[in-house]
Enzyme design. Structure first.
Site, short mmCIF file in Angstrom:
data_model
loop_
_atom_site.label_atom_id
_atom_site.label_comp_id
_atom_site.label_asym_id
_atom_site.label_seq_id
_atom_site.Cartn_x
_atom_site.Cartn_y
_atom_site.Cartn_z
N LYS A 22 -30.78 14.02 7.96
CA LYS A 22 -30.86 15.55 8.65
C LYS A 22 -29.56 16.47 8.73
CE LYS A 22 -32.05 16.38 12.79
NZ LYS A 22 -31.61 17.19 13.77
N ASN A 23 -29.18 15.52 9.81
CA ASN A 23 -27.90 16.07 10.45
C ASN A 23 -26.98 16.09 9.24
OD1 ASN A 23 -28.73 16.52 12.75
ND2 ASN A 23 -27.96 14.73 13.55
N ARG A 91 -31.47 24.06 16.55
CA ARG A 91 -30.10 24.91 17.87
C ARG A 91 -29.27 24.26 16.57
NH1 ARG A 91 -28.79 23.86 23.08
NH2 ARG A 91 -26.51 23.22 21.51
N CYS A 115 -31.89 22.33 26.09
CA CYS A 115 -32.73 21.39 25.71
C CYS A 115 -32.91 20.22 26.04
CB CYS A 115 -32.52 21.38 24.61
SG CYS A 115 -31.24 20.25 23.47
N ARG A 120 -25.72 21.24 26.75
CA ARG A 120 -25.28 21.79 25.52
C ARG A 120 -24.82 22.74 24.85
NH1 ARG A 120 -29.57 19.17 21.50
NH2 ARG A 120 -27.89 18.67 20.34
N PRO A 121 -23.57 23.27 25.34
CA PRO A 121 -22.45 24.66 25.58
C PRO A 121 -22.09 24.32 24.37
CG PRO A 121 -21.22 22.92 27.21
CD PRO A 121 -22.46 22.66 26.96
N ILE A 122 -21.94 25.81 23.54
CA ILE A 122 -20.75 26.21 22.42
C ILE A 122 -19.79 26.17 22.37
CG2 ILE A 122 -23.39 26.07 20.79
CD1 ILE A 122 -22.28 29.48 21.06
N ASP A 123 -18.92 25.97 23.97
CA ASP A 123 -17.67 26.81 23.81
C ASP A 123 -17.36 26.35 23.47
OD1 ASP A 123 -18.59 24.53 25.30
OD2 ASP A 123 -16.65 24.07 26.29
N GLN A 124 -17.04 25.21 22.91
CA GLN A 124 -15.51 24.46 21.57
C GLN A 124 -16.11 25.00 20.26
OE1 GLN A 124 -13.25 21.71 22.93
NE2 GLN A 124 -14.04 22.97 24.34
N ASP A 305 -28.10 8.91 19.32
CA ASP A 305 -29.10 8.97 18.55
C ASP A 305 -30.85 8.27 18.40
OD1 ASP A 305 -29.26 11.83 18.33
OD2 ASP A 305 -28.27 11.80 16.62
N ARG A 397 -39.32 17.31 12.75
CA ARG A 397 -38.14 17.59 12.49
C ARG A 397 -37.36 17.22 12.13
NH1 ARG A 397 -35.60 19.22 17.64
NH2 ARG A 397 -34.16 19.35 16.07
N1 EPU Z 1 -20.42 19.66 24.24
C1 EPU Z 1 -19.45 20.69 24.80
N2 EPU Z 1 -19.66 21.94 23.95
C2 EPU Z 1 -19.81 22.13 23.37
C3 EPU Z 1 -19.97 21.70 22.23
C4 EPU Z 1 -20.91 19.53 22.43
O1 EPU Z 1 -19.74 21.08 25.94
O2 EPU Z 1 -18.80 23.64 22.60
C5 EPU Z 1 -20.49 18.65 24.73
C6 EPU Z 1 -22.07 18.37 24.47
O3 EPU Z 1 -23.23 19.00 25.34
C7 EPU Z 1 -22.82 17.16 24.82
C8 EPU Z 1 -21.14 16.93 23.69
O4 EPU Z 1 -20.71 17.38 23.85
O5 EPU Z 1 -22.65 16.27 26.02
C9 EPU Z 1 -21.23 16.23 22.63
O6 EPU Z 1 -22.62 16.95 21.56
P1 EPU Z 1 -21.71 17.65 20.39
O7 EPU Z 1 -21.64 18.98 19.89
O8 EPU Z 1 -21.49 16.66 19.08
O9 EPU Z 1 -23.73 17.33 20.00
P2 EPU Z 1 -24.48 18.41 18.59
O10 EPU Z 1 -23.03 18.76 17.64
O11 EPU Z 1 -24.82 19.45 19.21
C10 EPU Z 1 -25.48 16.50 16.77
C11 EPU Z 1 -26.61 16.04 16.54
C12 EPU Z 1 -27.06 15.56 17.32
C13 EPU Z 1 -26.11 14.62 18.56
C14 EPU Z 1 -25.47 14.85 18.46
C15 EPU Z 1 -23.96 13.33 18.79
C16 EPU Z 1 -26.63 17.56 14.59
C17 EPU Z 1 -27.68 19.58 14.10
N3 EPU Z 1 -27.27 17.60 15.53
O12 EPU Z 1 -25.68 17.21 18.00
O13 EPU Z 1 -28.74 15.07 16.84
O14 EPU Z 1 -27.10 13.43 19.26
O15 EPU Z 1 -24.36 15.19 17.30
O16 EPU Z 1 -24.35 12.90 18.15
O17 EPU Z 1 -26.22 17.44 14.32
C18 EPU Z 1 -30.75 14.57 17.29
O18 EPU Z 1 -30.49 14.82 15.30
O19 EPU Z 1 -31.50 14.08 16.85
C19 EPU Z 1 -29.62 15.04 17.70
C20 EPU Z 1 -29.74 15.92 18.99
#
Ligand code: EPU
Length: 440
Positions: A22-23, A91, A115, A120-124, A305, A397
């Site tokens: 999926k991812n 997301r 969630c 889970r911010p997207i600042d990065q 995960d 999902r």
């Molecule tokens: N984070 C920030 N700022 C950002 C981005 C991330 O603070 O801009 C923090 C997050 O809040 C978290 C950490 O960084 O604490 C890591 O999060 P990451 O961004 O790596 O997670 P993601 O990209 O939102 C993906 C997978 C998740 C999986 C995580 C970690 C997808 C679509 N989702 O999420 O999958 O848990 O990486 O490996 O690829 C799932 O499949 O059930 C799932 C949640």
């Protein structure tokens, strides 16, 4: 709505095929936006999230056809908005930001919000895209980005975010000049996206390491051959834990043991016997698992995960285990549900201490997120009596044909309306009610 009913106590035996990841599928479907034309993808899992992604692609003007070969036509981009009703469900919709800015110069995406597993911010994501020349404003819950021609830049991520790395990578492949992403995510799904982008003509070095160097190109074009999505390592790992807790013997095919090193090592520690070939993994569960210590980490560490599924193994282990979650701040929601099944778990901060019990008891439980739901199904397979897992839209999902696959391994499991309570109806569902072909 439906719930899943499981009658526990039957060791799982046999062979099950891993679906596509999926991812990896979601970012790759979205990355087709970067290369105008007709794309073909195989091994795309048929999931609610896949359908949401294709519906999102439709909203930006790119029609698609689901099937063994997924076809997407990205010749024209007509709109640039990912609305709240799509982002709320998934997301990963935020991944349209990079490709839309790079090809179309504008993107508007509803902010995903928090969630069940954290803020889970997207600042990065935004920081990286801004470094490439994009500008963002926040408008009524939407982040609105605009860009002229993107320019290569050096980007230092604060943490190796998976979708953040993917968003920036997708924008950088069409930027002018060279970009370097430092502290990039090394997850296999990021590597698969990178390989897909290379198949379109992108120039990327360092895939699978924490430094990605991207030489921007003027244009990308669909590959000649269909691109096959990599196997789902989390789905694979979930079936292996089901063998571990039922004392079963399960072989997962069409997978890749290299993707699961940390998970396999941990299963061996719990007493599982693991044998592999380049495309299969066999797991023979122990009579009773041994206790263990586990800490989640970015790849190649133990994946967050798989944390919930391993917690189920710990609830049945001989001894006391500890699990430390370092990726998400609120990912122990399944612990409270496991307590209802007779588990002994104490969570303090980001560490859970689990005192293993000889058995779990079936009970009604509520799923809070995708992997927690999978863990509750695994717990139900091991528990005595009937377990009902509510809110299974999470499972739809991310797990393709879950009921059908588990039945193939001898599990007694089915789906039933979530307001059904008559024991005869619940037991009836164990023998009937297969998965819907297309998830709701
Ligand atoms: N984070 C920030 N700022 C950002 C981005 C991330 O603070 O801009 C923090 C997050 O809040 C978290 C950490 O960084 O604490 C890591 O999060 P990451 O961004 O790596 O997670 P993601 O990209 O939102 C993906 C997978 C998740 C999986 C995580 C970690 C997808 C679509 N989702 O999420 O999958 O848990 O990486 O490996 O690829 C799932 O499949 O059930 C799932 C949640």
């Amino acid at each position: 709505m439906e719930k899943i009913v499981v009658e526990g106590g039957h060791p799982l035996h046999g062979t099950v095929r891993a679906s596509g990841a999926k991812n990896a599928a979601l970012p790759i479907l979205i990355a087709t936006l970067l290369a105008p034309g007709e794309h073909r993808l195989t091994n795309v899992p048929e999931l609610a999230d896949t359908l949401s992604t294709l519906s999102l692609m439709g909203r930006v003007g790119c029609p698609s056809l689901m099937g063994p070969v997924v076809r997407l036509d990205t010749t024209r981009i007509a709109f640039h908005e990912a609305p709240y009703d799509v982002v709320r469900k998934m997301r990963a919709s935020v991944l349209v930001l990079g490709p839309l800015l790079a090809r179309h110069g504008e993107a508007k995406v509803s902010l995903p919000g928090g969630c069940a597993i954290g803020v889970r911010p997207i600042d990065q994501h935004l920081k990286g895209l801004e470094a490439l020349g994009a500008r963002f404003t926040l408008e009524n819950g939407y982040v609105h980005g605009t860009a002229g021609k993107l320019r290569g830049a050096e980007i230092q991520l604060d943490m190796p975010t998976v979708t953040g790395t993917e968003n920036i990578l997708m924008a950088a492949v069409l930027a002018d000049g060279t970009s370097v992403i430092h502290n990039a995510a090394r997850e296999p799904e990021v590597v698969d996206l990178g390989r897909f982008l290379q198949s379109l003509g992108a120039r990327i070095e360092g895939l699978g390491t924490s430094t990605l160097t991207i030489e921007g190109v003027a244009r990308l074009a669909p590959g000649e051959r269909p691109y096959a999505i990599l196997p789902d390592r989390i789905e694979t790992g979930t079936w292996l834990t089901a063998a571990a807790v039922t004392g079963g013997d399960v072989t997962v095919t069409d997978t890749d043991p290299e993707l699961l090193r940390a998970v396999l090592a941990k299963l061996v520690e719990t007493g599982c016997e693991i044998t592999t070939t380049p495309t299969t993994i066999r797991c023979k569960g122990p009579d009773r698992p041994k206790a263990f210590r586990l800490r989640t980490d970015p790849h190649p560490g133990f994946p967050t995960d798989m944390q919930a599924q391993l917690m189920v193994v710990a609830t049945l282990a001989d001894g006391t285990s500890t699990i430390t979650e370092t990726i998400f701040e609120n990912r122990f929601m399944h612990a409270a549900e496991l307590l209802r099944m007779g588990a002994r778990i104490e969570a303090s901060g980001n560490t859970a201490t689990i005192v293993g019990q000889p058995r779990l008891q079936g009970s009604p439980v509520m799923a809070s997120d995708l992997r927690a739901s999978a863990a509750l199904v695994v717990a139900g397979l091991a528990a005595q009596g009937l377990t009902e897992v509510l809110r299974i839209y999470h499972l739809d999902r991310g797990y393709e044909q879950l009921v059908t696959k588990l039945r193939g391994l001898g599990a007694r499991i089915g789906r039933v309306a979530d307001d059904a309570h008559d024991p005869a109806v619940l037991r009836g569902a164990l023998d009937a009610s297969p998965d819907p072909t297309v998830p709701a």
